[in-house]
Scaffold this motif. Structure first.
Motif, PDB file in Angstrom:
ATOM      1  N   SER A  41       0.938  -1.304  -0.070  1.00  0.00           N
ATOM      2  CA  SER A  41      -0.065  -0.010   0.004  1.00  0.00           C
ATOM      3  C   SER A  41       0.807   1.371  -0.199  1.00  0.00           C
ATOM      4  O   SER A  41       1.910   1.467   0.683  1.00  0.00           O
ATOM      5  CB  SER A  41      -1.039   0.108   1.061  1.00  0.00           C
ATOM      6  OG  SER A  41      -1.695  -1.049   1.122  1.00  0.00           O
ATOM      7  N   GLN A  42       0.529   2.171  -0.838  1.00  0.00           N
ATOM      8  CA  GLN A  42       1.309   3.530  -0.984  1.00  0.00           C
ATOM      9  C   GLN A  42       0.155   4.780  -0.561  1.00  0.00           C
ATOM     10  O   GLN A  42      -0.955   4.375  -0.997  1.00  0.00           O
ATOM     11  CB  GLN A  42       1.809   3.608  -2.201  1.00  0.00           C
ATOM     12  CG  GLN A  42       2.708   2.653  -2.561  1.00  0.00           C
ATOM     13  CD  GLN A  42       3.886   2.518  -1.681  1.00  0.00           C
ATOM     14  OE1 GLN A  42       4.487   3.493  -1.197  1.00  0.00           O
ATOM     15  NE2 GLN A  42       4.394   1.208  -1.265  1.00  0.00           N
ATOM     16  N   PRO A  43       0.418   5.563   0.016  1.00  0.00           N
ATOM     17  CA  PRO A  43      -0.315   6.731   0.458  1.00  0.00           C
ATOM     18  C   PRO A  43      -0.987   7.262  -0.812  1.00  0.00           C
ATOM     19  O   PRO A  43      -2.187   7.818  -0.612  1.00  0.00           O
ATOM     20  CB  PRO A  43       0.751   7.992   0.878  1.00  0.00           C
ATOM     21  CG  PRO A  43       1.721   7.024   1.682  1.00  0.00           C
ATOM     22  CD  PRO A  43       2.125   5.788   0.538  1.00  0.00           C
ATOM     23  N   ASP A  44      -0.615   7.338  -1.965  1.00  0.00           N
ATOM     24  CA  ASP A  44      -1.224   7.897  -3.371  1.00  0.00           C
ATOM     25  C   ASP A  44      -1.860   6.671  -3.835  1.00  0.00           C
ATOM     26  O   ASP A  44      -2.764   7.038  -4.794  1.00  0.00           O
ATOM     27  CB  ASP A  44      -0.067   8.439  -4.172  1.00  0.00           C
ATOM     28  CG  ASP A  44       0.970   7.496  -4.573  1.00  0.00           C
ATOM     29  OD1 ASP A  44       1.351   6.282  -3.833  1.00  0.00           O
ATOM     30  OD2 ASP A  44       1.376   7.480  -5.831  1.00  0.00           O
ATOM     31  N   LYS A  45      -1.814   5.414  -3.532  1.00  0.00           N
ATOM     32  CA  LYS A  45      -2.687   4.228  -3.975  1.00  0.00           C
ATOM     33  C   LYS A  45      -2.939   3.290  -2.903  1.00  0.00           C
ATOM     34  O   LYS A  45      -2.329   2.162  -2.690  1.00  0.00           O
ATOM     35  CB  LYS A  45      -1.758   3.791  -4.934  1.00  0.00           C
ATOM     36  CG  LYS A  45      -1.989   4.025  -6.407  1.00  0.00           C
ATOM     37  CD  LYS A  45      -1.497   3.047  -7.433  1.00  0.00           C
ATOM     38  CE  LYS A  45      -2.161   2.374  -8.478  1.00  0.00           C
ATOM     39  NZ  LYS A  45      -1.586   1.851  -9.452  1.00  0.00           N
ATOM     40  N   PRO A  46      -3.695   3.798  -2.021  1.00  0.00           N
ATOM     41  CA  PRO A  46      -4.043   3.005  -0.812  1.00  0.00           C
ATOM     42  C   PRO A  46      -4.962   1.770  -1.278  1.00  0.00           C
ATOM     43  O   PRO A  46      -5.668   1.824  -2.303  1.00  0.00           O
ATOM     44  CB  PRO A  46      -4.794   3.787   0.160  1.00  0.00           C
ATOM     45  CG  PRO A  46      -5.265   4.737  -0.638  1.00  0.00           C
ATOM     46  CD  PRO A  46      -4.436   5.078  -1.735  1.00  0.00           C
ATOM     47  N   ARG A  47      -4.882   0.445  -0.574  1.00  0.00           N
ATOM     48  CA  ARG A  47      -5.404  -0.647  -0.828  1.00  0.00           C
ATOM     49  C   ARG A  47      -6.533  -0.971   0.156  1.00  0.00           C
ATOM     50  O   ARG A  47      -7.404  -1.703  -0.312  1.00  0.00           O
ATOM     51  CB  ARG A  47      -4.553  -1.922  -0.824  1.00  0.00           C
ATOM     52  CG  ARG A  47      -3.181  -1.810  -1.787  1.00  0.00           C
ATOM     53  CD  ARG A  47      -2.347  -2.925  -1.719  1.00  0.00           C
ATOM     54  NE  ARG A  47      -2.998  -4.216  -1.744  1.00  0.00           N
ATOM     55  CZ  ARG A  47      -2.355  -5.333  -1.769  1.00  0.00           C
ATOM     56  NH1 ARG A  47      -0.882  -5.496  -1.468  1.00  0.00           N
ATOM     57  NH2 ARG A  47      -2.974  -6.276  -1.949  1.00  0.00           N
ATOM     58  N   TRP A  48      -6.637  -0.359   1.167  1.00  0.00           N
ATOM     59  CA  TRP A  48      -7.396  -0.553   2.288  1.00  0.00           C
ATOM     60  C   TRP A  48      -8.218   0.602   2.749  1.00  0.00           C
ATOM     61  O   TRP A  48      -7.526   1.581   2.869  1.00  0.00           O
ATOM     62  CB  TRP A  48      -6.841  -1.451   3.480  1.00  0.00           C
ATOM     63  CG  TRP A  48      -6.064  -2.545   2.867  1.00  0.00           C
ATOM     64  CD1 TRP A  48      -4.808  -2.754   2.832  1.00  0.00           C
ATOM     65  CD2 TRP A  48      -6.456  -3.958   2.438  1.00  0.00           C
ATOM     66  NE1 TRP A  48      -4.244  -3.988   2.238  1.00  0.00           N
ATOM     67  CE2 TRP A  48      -5.516  -4.640   1.992  1.00  0.00           C
ATOM     68  CE3 TRP A  48      -7.809  -4.197   1.914  1.00  0.00           C
ATOM     69  CZ2 TRP A  48      -5.628  -5.781   1.360  1.00  0.00           C
ATOM     70  CZ3 TRP A  48      -7.945  -5.753   1.408  1.00  0.00           C
ATOM     71  CH2 TRP A  48      -6.809  -6.210   1.031  1.00  0.00           C
ATOM     72  N   VAL A  49      -9.247   0.262   3.299  1.00  0.00           N
ATOM     73  CA  VAL A  49     -10.206   1.349   3.890  1.00  0.00           C
ATOM     74  C   VAL A  49     -10.734   1.075   5.220  1.00  0.00           C
ATOM     75  O   VAL A  49     -10.674   0.210   5.831  1.00  0.00           O
ATOM     76  CB  VAL A  49     -11.421   1.910   2.998  1.00  0.00           C
ATOM     77  CG1 VAL A  49     -10.935   2.253   1.765  1.00  0.00           C
ATOM     78  CG2 VAL A  49     -12.454   0.594   3.060  1.00  0.00           C
ATOM     79  N   ALA A  50     -10.856   2.394   5.937  1.00  0.00           N
ATOM     80  CA  ALA A  50     -11.624   2.116   7.298  1.00  0.00           C
ATOM     81  C   ALA A  50     -12.845   3.053   7.388  1.00  0.00           C
ATOM     82  O   ALA A  50     -13.023   3.976   6.079  1.00  0.00           O
ATOM     83  CB  ALA A  50     -10.711   2.793   8.263  1.00  0.00           C
TER      84      ALA A  50
END
Length: 159
Positions: A89-98
């Motif tokens: 996961s990268q800050p500009d391409k996050p994989r996960w959400v909350a």
């Protein structure tokens, strides 16, 4: 408005954690399943979420919370000290959400899975299917009503 069911182990986050400080907001993070993540991305502010306790003595639906912040990047995926860290996961391409959730009510009695399996509204629901391990699933308004009726029945019995 949509309705959801989210599974949790009570020693990690339970309906009691929400009830301790009803005005508090709890971030629901650490989900690392793509289908569950996709469901979380569909959540909107005001949606109701049934909290389902698993891996404990009293397995079943324990209470109700609401979404107060829609899906946003899960900060634990970027924290190398977190058990939920994801190096891909990268800050500009996050994989996960909350999502952020807030307490509505705790049920007087946990609605056990065995009881849910007998509810006609849940006949084809993934929750009652063998081997279902999905931690986030949508429920219909009919299923919501069935759970609320069961919870209210026990509430009235206690009066």
């Amino acid at each position: 408005m949509q309705y959801w069911l989210m599974k949790t182990e009570p020693d990690e986050c339970s309906i009691d954690d929400f009830a301790k400080t009803p005005a508090a907001v709890i971030r629901w993070d650490g989900v690392r399943n793509y289908q569950a993540r996709n469901f979380m991305q569909e959540m909107h502010i005001g949606d109701e979420v049934f909290i389902y306790h698993s891996s404990c003595a009293k397995i079943g639906v324990a209470g109700l919370v609401r979404v107060v912040r829609a899906a946003y990047p899960d900060p634990t995926q970027f924290d190398s000290a977190s058990t939920y860290f994801d190096s891909k996961s990268q800050p500009d391409k996050p994989r996960w959400v909350a999502v952020d959730l807030q307490y509505i009510r705790r049920f007087t009695e946990v609605i056990p899975l065995a009881a849910i399996k007998t509810m006609p509204a849940f006949t084809d629901h993934p929750l009652v299917a063998k081997g279902n391990r999905l931690s986030v699933v949508p429920i219909s308004s009919e299923q919501r009503e069935a759970l609320n009726q069961r919870a209210n029945r026990h509430k009235e019995d206690d009066v």
